[in-house]
Design a protein around this motif. Structure first.
Motif, PDB file in Angstrom:
ATOM      1  N   LEU A  76     -32.469  79.946 -41.816  1.00  0.00           N
ATOM      2  CA  LEU A  76     -31.799  81.039 -42.954  1.00  0.00           C
ATOM      3  C   LEU A  76     -32.847  81.598 -44.066  1.00  0.00           C
ATOM      4  O   LEU A  76     -32.881  82.503 -44.298  1.00  0.00           O
ATOM      5  N   ARG A  77     -33.627  80.648 -44.454  1.00  0.00           N
ATOM      6  CA  ARG A  77     -34.481  80.985 -45.288  1.00  0.00           C
ATOM      7  C   ARG A  77     -35.635  82.013 -44.981  1.00  0.00           C
ATOM      8  O   ARG A  77     -36.234  82.634 -45.711  1.00  0.00           O
ATOM      9  N   LYS A  78     -35.945  82.109 -43.511  1.00  0.00           N
ATOM     10  CA  LYS A  78     -36.982  82.901 -43.186  1.00  0.00           C
ATOM     11  C   LYS A  78     -36.521  84.092 -42.880  1.00  0.00           C
ATOM     12  O   LYS A  78     -37.351  85.305 -42.283  1.00  0.00           O
ATOM     13  N   LEU A  79     -35.210  84.545 -43.113  1.00  0.00           N
ATOM     14  CA  LEU A  79     -34.528  85.656 -42.684  1.00  0.00           C
ATOM     15  C   LEU A  79     -35.409  86.827 -43.524  1.00  0.00           C
ATOM     16  O   LEU A  79     -35.484  86.598 -44.721  1.00  0.00           O
ATOM     17  N   PRO A  80     -35.471  88.049 -43.256  1.00  0.00           N
ATOM     18  CA  PRO A  80     -35.929  89.076 -43.822  1.00  0.00           C
ATOM     19  C   PRO A  80     -35.030  89.522 -44.861  1.00  0.00           C
ATOM     20  O   PRO A  80     -33.815  89.132 -44.972  1.00  0.00           O
ATOM     21  N   ARG A  81     -35.475  90.722 -45.779  1.00  0.00           N
ATOM     22  CA  ARG A  81     -34.731  91.199 -46.800  1.00  0.00           C
ATOM     23  C   ARG A  81     -33.750  92.156 -46.327  1.00  0.00           C
ATOM     24  O   ARG A  81     -32.837  92.541 -47.208  1.00  0.00           O
ATOM     25  N   GLU A  82     -33.915  92.766 -45.500  1.00  0.00           N
ATOM     26  CA  GLU A  82     -32.994  93.954 -44.697  1.00  0.00           C
ATOM     27  C   GLU A  82     -32.538  93.739 -43.360  1.00  0.00           C
ATOM     28  O   GLU A  82     -33.125  92.910 -42.563  1.00  0.00           O
ATOM     29  N   ASN A  83     -31.758  94.339 -43.010  1.00  0.00           N
ATOM     30  CA  ASN A  83     -31.191  94.608 -41.552  1.00  0.00           C
ATOM     31  C   ASN A  83     -30.740  93.299 -40.931  1.00  0.00           C
ATOM     32  O   ASN A  83     -30.932  93.202 -39.603  1.00  0.00           O
ATOM     33  N   TYR A  84     -30.036  92.577 -41.632  1.00  0.00           N
ATOM     34  CA  TYR A  84     -29.331  91.298 -40.682  1.00  0.00           C
ATOM     35  C   TYR A  84     -27.922  91.128 -41.360  1.00  0.00           C
ATOM     36  O   TYR A  84     -27.705  91.431 -42.643  1.00  0.00           O
ATOM     37  N   THR A  85     -27.013  90.602 -40.702  1.00  0.00           N
ATOM     38  CA  THR A  85     -25.810  89.872 -40.966  1.00  0.00           C
ATOM     39  C   THR A  85     -25.443  88.913 -40.531  1.00  0.00           C
ATOM     40  O   THR A  85     -25.730  88.568 -39.364  1.00  0.00           O
ATOM     41  N   LEU A  86     -24.906  87.843 -41.349  1.00  0.00           N
ATOM     42  CA  LEU A  86     -24.386  86.287 -41.025  1.00  0.00           C
ATOM     43  C   LEU A  86     -22.963  86.599 -40.871  1.00  0.00           C
ATOM     44  O   LEU A  86     -22.217  86.950 -41.952  1.00  0.00           O
ATOM     45  N   LEU A  87     -22.331  86.545 -39.766  1.00  0.00           N
ATOM     46  CA  LEU A  87     -20.970  86.293 -39.594  1.00  0.00           C
ATOM     47  C   LEU A  87     -20.335  84.858 -39.304  1.00  0.00           C
ATOM     48  O   LEU A  87     -20.833  84.182 -38.153  1.00  0.00           O
ATOM     49  N   VAL A  88     -19.342  84.518 -40.026  1.00  0.00           N
ATOM     50  CA  VAL A  88     -18.733  83.221 -39.961  1.00  0.00           C
ATOM     51  C   VAL A  88     -17.430  83.377 -39.424  1.00  0.00           C
ATOM     52  O   VAL A  88     -16.468  83.921 -40.372  1.00  0.00           O
ATOM     53  N   GLN A  89     -16.887  82.997 -38.415  1.00  0.00           N
ATOM     54  CA  GLN A  89     -15.294  82.738 -37.930  1.00  0.00           C
ATOM     55  C   GLN A  89     -14.799  81.810 -38.496  1.00  0.00           C
ATOM     56  O   GLN A  89     -15.199  80.724 -39.093  1.00  0.00           O
ATOM     57  N   ALA A  90     -13.067  82.127 -38.962  1.00  0.00           N
ATOM     58  CA  ALA A  90     -12.322  81.046 -39.447  1.00  0.00           C
ATOM     59  C   ALA A  90     -12.748  80.532 -40.792  1.00  0.00           C
ATOM     60  O   ALA A  90     -12.452  79.261 -40.713  1.00  0.00           O
ATOM     61  N   VAL A  91     -13.259  81.340 -41.511  1.00  0.00           N
ATOM     62  CA  VAL A  91     -13.453  80.635 -42.747  1.00  0.00           C
ATOM     63  C   VAL A  91     -12.202  80.105 -43.607  1.00  0.00           C
ATOM     64  O   VAL A  91     -12.408  79.255 -44.518  1.00  0.00           O
ATOM     65  N   ASP A  92     -11.150  80.983 -43.327  1.00  0.00           N
ATOM     66  CA  ASP A  92     -10.092  80.447 -43.983  1.00  0.00           C
ATOM     67  C   ASP A  92      -9.494  78.975 -43.680  1.00  0.00           C
ATOM     68  O   ASP A  92      -8.852  78.395 -44.334  1.00  0.00           O
ATOM     69  N   TYR A  93     -10.141  78.456 -42.594  1.00  0.00           N
ATOM     70  CA  TYR A  93      -9.811  77.145 -42.305  1.00  0.00           C
ATOM     71  C   TYR A  93     -10.590  76.021 -43.100  1.00  0.00           C
ATOM     72  O   TYR A  93     -10.083  74.716 -43.285  1.00  0.00           O
ATOM     73  N   PHE A  94     -11.610  76.328 -43.659  1.00  0.00           N
ATOM     74  CA  PHE A  94     -12.450  75.404 -44.578  1.00  0.00           C
ATOM     75  C   PHE A  94     -12.295  75.713 -45.995  1.00  0.00           C
ATOM     76  O   PHE A  94     -12.765  74.690 -46.971  1.00  0.00           O
ATOM     77  N   ILE A  95     -11.712  77.274 -46.483  1.00  0.00           N
ATOM     78  CA  ILE A  95     -12.218  77.436 -47.862  1.00  0.00           C
ATOM     79  C   ILE A  95     -10.530  77.989 -48.390  1.00  0.00           C
ATOM     80  O   ILE A  95     -10.044  78.982 -47.915  1.00  0.00           O
TER      81      ILE A  95
END
Length: 384
Positions: A76-95
């Motif tokens: 995750l630290r190596k990701l570029p500054r542009e043109n990506y998205t991180l999608l996480v399902q079911a976050v309501d189950y954890f937060i």
């Protein structure tokens, strides 16, 4: 009822927009909405049990790449500054703060909710033009995102080059808007849409369940197996010698259709299997280590203890063809007979139970058993 749709009333939303056309609601939530943070989302994406995806886009080559979690901190630290998205399902189950976002849409049946997906995107990030087969409300938290949305009847064309993302070819939008912090966008099923981050942003996606016929039939089959119900078998006492032993005749096929129609008309099996399907969750409830008796639980509540509903608990109840009340929680029927509609309705919708509730249902003989069963199953927990 205060409308979450701004100046549009709840009645107008259902009449004019629900499953008909998209709508942007400005300032539906506070502009400083922060139910989670990019750091919390990244931490979840590193967990084994969490469903996470990383979508990267190369604008020059117009190429897309998808990776699936869990991810490492180094990746995750190596990701570029542009043109990506991180999608996480079911976050309501954890937060819990993310789960609370659904409460603003409590005019919908709770069994229609699926989960809350959260995406973190940097400038240019998104998943491209696509469509979903379910309703979705997109709440903008951090940052701004540009949305292009067409009406559900738009003749979309699949983009066969990006099959993993189920993308479609670019389309002419009926809505071209910028969602700012606190805004909420409604997108109907099968409405082409494309969201692109204008800057680092968080978007909360509240998806709705829309079971397909195959889902309903599969759950019905599972229910029959669980109940050890084979049903009626194919029979043909009038059978005669076959002219072609490989052919299924029209009359025989009609027998199959009649047989299956009779199964679908088995109201009890269909009702219960459907309730089990739509209350099933990604994660199971955690039962108490040792079951409590109803006397012990009611006594604790009368001593000013409070039960709070688990964020992962999902309920549905109905009055069946048998005239009895049936309550389901997280895919299972609650095995308490003689449930009253009042107790089922209250326990399905409340977020906490205290001594006042015990007194309110003092004359309801089903309430103590029902509450105790739900508590032992983990649907309610003692407040700290």
């Amino acid at each position: 009822m205060k409308s979450p749709f701004g100046e549009i009333s709840v009645e107008t939303f259902f009449r004019d927009y629900w499953q008909k056309k998209p709508l942007l609601i400005k300032n539906a939530f506070p502009t400083d909405l922060a139910a989670t943070t990019p750091e919390e989302l990244a931490a979840l994406a590193m967990e084994e049990e969490v469903d996470a995806r990383l979508v990267q886009h190369d604008p020059e080559k117009d190429s897309w790449h998808v990776d699936y979690g869990p991810f490492t901190k180094a990746a995750l630290r190596k990701l570029p500054r542009e043109n990506y998205t991180l999608l996480v399902q079911a976050v309501d189950y954890f937060i819990s703060e993310v789960a609370a976002l659904k409460q603003s849409l409590n005019m919908f049946p709770q069994w229609r909710f699926d989960d809350v997906m959260v995406s973190y995107a940097v400038k240019g990030g998104g998943v491209g033009p696509h469509l979903d087969q379910y309703d979705v409300f997109l709440i903008q938290g951090l940052g701004r995102r540009r949305w292009l949305v067409a009406n559900p009847d738009y003749p979309s064309v699949p983009n066969d080059k990006v099959k993993l993302l189920r993308q479609i070819e670019p389309f002419t939008p009926s809505l071209d808007v910028i969602a700012e912090p606190g805004d909420m966008l409604y997108v109907p099923p099968n409405a082409p849409h494309c969201g692109t981050a204008l800057e680092p942003c968080l978007t909360y996606s509240i998806g709705f369940r829309a079971p397909a016929q195959a889902d309903i039939a599969a759950r019905l089959a599972d229910y029959l197996t669980e109940q050890e119900m084979d049903g009626v078998r194919y029979a043909d006492p009038e059978l005669q010698a076959a002219m072609d032993s490989a052919q299924i005749s029209a009359a025989q096929m009609q027998k199959v259709k009649t047989l299956m129609s009779a199964l679908m008309n088995d109201t009890t099996a269909l009702e219960k299997s459907y309730a089990a399907l739509v209350t099933q969750t990604r994660f199971s409830l955690t039962p108490v280590a040792k079951n409590w008796s109803k006397d012990k639980l009611i006594a604790a509540l009368r001593k000013n203890k409070t039960l709070v509903r688990d964020d992962n608990a999902r309920f549905a109840w109905f009055i069946g063809q048998d005239k009895a009340v049936h309550l389901f929680a997280n895919g299972l029927e609650i095995p308490v007979s003689g449930i009253s509609a009042e107790s089922a309705q209250f326990l399905s919708n409340t977020t906490e139970v205290n001594a006042e509730a015990v007194e309110r249902f003092a004359d309801d003989l089903s309430f103590p058993d029902l509450l105790t069963t739900l508590f032992n199953a983990g649907a309610f927990q003692l407040a700290a």
